[in-house]
Enzyme design. Sequence first.
Site, short mmCIF file in Angstrom:
data_model
loop_
_atom_site.label_atom_id
_atom_site.label_comp_id
_atom_site.label_asym_id
_atom_site.label_seq_id
_atom_site.Cartn_x
_atom_site.Cartn_y
_atom_site.Cartn_z
N ALA A 112 0.84 -1.20 0.00
CA ALA A 112 0.00 0.00 0.00
C ALA A 112 0.87 1.24 0.00
O ALA A 112 2.08 1.18 0.30
CB ALA A 112 -0.91 0.02 1.23
N THR B 55 1.56 4.18 2.17
CA THR B 55 1.29 4.39 3.60
C THR B 55 1.90 5.68 4.17
O THR B 55 1.84 5.90 5.37
CB THR B 55 1.82 3.20 4.43
OG1 THR B 55 3.21 3.05 4.17
CG2 THR B 55 1.08 1.92 4.08
N TYR C 28 -5.22 9.33 2.69
CA TYR C 28 -4.82 7.92 2.86
C TYR C 28 -6.04 7.08 3.26
O TYR C 28 -6.33 6.05 2.64
CB TYR C 28 -3.72 7.82 3.91
CG TYR C 28 -3.47 6.41 4.40
CD1 TYR C 28 -2.88 5.46 3.59
CD2 TYR C 28 -3.84 6.03 5.70
CE1 TYR C 28 -2.65 4.16 4.04
CE2 TYR C 28 -3.61 4.75 6.16
CZ TYR C 28 -3.02 3.82 5.33
OH TYR C 28 -2.81 2.54 5.78
N LYS D 164 -7.98 4.07 1.10
CA LYS D 164 -8.12 2.72 1.66
C LYS D 164 -9.60 2.32 1.72
O LYS D 164 -9.94 1.16 1.46
CB LYS D 164 -7.47 2.64 3.05
CG LYS D 164 -5.95 2.80 3.03
CD LYS D 164 -5.23 1.65 2.33
CE LYS D 164 -5.20 0.40 3.16
NZ LYS D 164 -4.40 -0.69 2.51
N TRP E 169 -1.73 1.01 13.79
CA TRP E 169 -0.48 1.27 14.51
C TRP E 169 0.53 0.12 14.35
O TRP E 169 1.06 -0.42 15.32
CB TRP E 169 -0.76 1.48 16.00
CG TRP E 169 -1.66 2.62 16.38
CD1 TRP E 169 -2.56 3.29 15.59
CD2 TRP E 169 -1.78 3.22 17.68
NE1 TRP E 169 -3.22 4.26 16.31
CE2 TRP E 169 -2.76 4.24 17.60
CE3 TRP E 169 -1.16 2.99 18.90
CZ2 TRP E 169 -3.12 5.02 18.69
CZ3 TRP E 169 -1.52 3.76 19.98
CH2 TRP E 169 -2.48 4.78 19.88
#
Length: 282
Positions: free
Chosen positions: A61, A63, A126, A130, A151
């Site tokens: 991805a 990120t 972001y 997603k 996290w």
Amino acid sequence: MKILVTGASGQLGSEIKELSVNYTDDTFIFVDRGEMALDDLTQVLSVIENANPDLIISGGAYTAVDKAESEVELVDIINHQAVATMAEWAKQNNRKLIHISTDYVFQGTSSTPLKETEPTNPINIYGLTKQKGEDAIISSDADAIIIRTAWVYSSYGANFVKTMIRLMTDREEISVIGDQIGSPTYAHDLAQVILKIVHSDRWVKGIYHFSNEGEISWYDFAVAIRELKNLDCNIKPITSAEYPTAAKRPSYSLLDKTKIKQTFGVAVPEWKQSLSNMLEKI
């Protein structure tokens, strides 16, 4: 079983690669941006068709959350359109897909652990891309499992834990945000859960949540790292307002893990034990 894993050199991909040696009956194909650039949809489809996997683990991805605010088109291709391409191929070829998503699809204003049915409403680019990736999988009707996590850290790659160790080693005092609440995820634990689901007799498509057990702030996380590493550094809790970033962060994104535990018999380790395990490893 032939398994294609994207994001091979990322935190999760590296943990899956480490565990893959235990699954000698499977053939794992690990691809990263060198072999399958997620911003090249033609290449994405070509690599999948050539590999012809029974299952895709979509771990790759975009990120870089703050940078995403200024690279909107690129982030959308990687986190949404490439995922849609994988989902459509899986549907057309009757194959399975496991896709990794994020707590950032939520608004972050809840005060109770977030269930899979909670309405999504991302507050940054972001998270929005997603969410669009999730929506594309669902609308494709592919035989897919979406796992939202949060996290993430690992002994591999760059992450909060390693950054804190470096800063606390170099400085006498640091400031860490104390008003964002959630629970960290040791990527090794997530990798184990994914491979357990892959090899389970039970496969139930849909959305699931996974992070380690517990409820903490980033400040609490930093304090635990200091304790476990026996570092001598003063940590000062600050508010999100005192540390402005290009992208907004959810203030509360604790995930409810009941569904994944009940459906797949998954045991979810407590966050501090997992942190201790990771620190022993490095």
